[in-house]
Design a protein around this motif. Structure first.
Motif: not given
Length: 301
Positions: A60-62, A50-53, A187-191, A194-196
């Protein structure tokens, strides 16, 4: 969930934000939160997943200045705790149904903590005018309270009183609302993807596209080779009982070290290029000064 687990997770939630503001040990990140909460709950692999996901989701969020962003760390804390303690809640569902909504809601509490903390800032201004050094130190330390409580209180309330609600949601997602549960799992698996995507949007990809292609190719190539070798070794071991050699897949650390080596090469090349540019500019400046030596300028007239 035992009472001591609730207390430890609550204390961690309050301390981790102070770590983020001052020390930055790494335990305040989503991956660090997944490890700590997973350790407390007795299931580290689920916490790390969960933490790694969540970590990948916010690559890319700052935040800049006083801006607030989603609190993926607290989202990881609650998602990990409920995923381990609630029967029938998969990590993917916990990410999409708990971690992301909680991380978004925590924006408002982050703003409240910043707003409340201005009270102690004004008191410090007053103590500076009156040279009250003890008061400055005291109010500086008290300023940590709004930050810590803004995380500890919601986590404690959620863990202490929200388990029944989350259990009912988990039962519904595995029962009559299974279609929604399957959608949340997807959706949880694709998040992380989205970050990448967000990260690649803000990185200078066009400038360094060669490294992007090279990294992707090396990762894919070695993954395929090691997977085939591992499959071959497994097949031989099944045929011959005397074959005891184990073939492991290529660890992510090796791939990370390859990327680190490429980054060092690029950095050294950039440094050498900057040095050459500085030397060329110095030579040009010296030549131009020699050419204009002896000329009379308007100021000298």
């Amino acid at each position: 969930m035992a009472w001591w687990q609730i207390i430890l997770i609550t204390l961690y939630s309050g301390v981790q934000i102070l770590d983020e503001l001052q020390i930055w040990s790494g335990l305040n990140t989503p991956i660090g939160a997944g490890f700590i909460v997973g350790l407390i709950m007795g299931n580290i692999p689920v916490g790390l997943f969960i933490g790694a996901s969540m970590q990948l989701m916010i690559l890319g969020v700052g935040t800049f200045g006083g801006a607030s962003r989603i609190d993926a760390t607290i989202g990881t804390v609650l998602a990990t705790a409920f995923s381990i303690s609630i029967h029938g809640m998969s990590p993917q569902v916990a990410i999409s149904s708990i971690a992301v909504p909680v991380a978004t809601i925590m924006i408002q509490l982050d703003i409240l903590a910043r707003f409340t903390n201005t009270y102690f800032a004004h008191r410090i201004d007053h103590d500076i005018e009156t040279f009250n050094y003890k008061g400055i130190e005291r109010n500086y330390l008290l300023g940590a309270l709004p930050w810590a409580l803004s995380r500890a209180i919601p986590v404690f309330l959620a863990l202490a009183f929200g388990r029944g609600l989350v259990q009912a949601i988990a039962n519904a997602l595995n029962g009559s609302w299974a279609w929604l549960g399957n959608g949340l799992s997807l959706a949880g698996a694709t998040l992380p993807a989205v970050g990448f995507a967000i990260l690649l949007r803000y990185l200078p990809v066009k400038k360094h596209v060669a490294y992007l292609i090279l990294g992707f190719t090396i990762t894919t190539l070695f993954s395929v080779i090691f997977f085939n070798v591992q499959s071959l070794g497994t097949g031989i071991a099944a045929i011959s009982k005397g074959f005891s050699v184990k073939f492991n897949g290529m660890p992510m650390l090796a791939i990370a070290l390859l990327g680190f080596a490429l980054s060092i090469m690029h950095y050294k090349g950039s440094v050498n290029e900057d040095k050459e540019n500085v030397t060329k500019n110095a030579v040009k400046l010296a030549d131009s000064s020699d050419e204009t030596k002896g000329e009379i300028t308007d100021d000298e007239l």
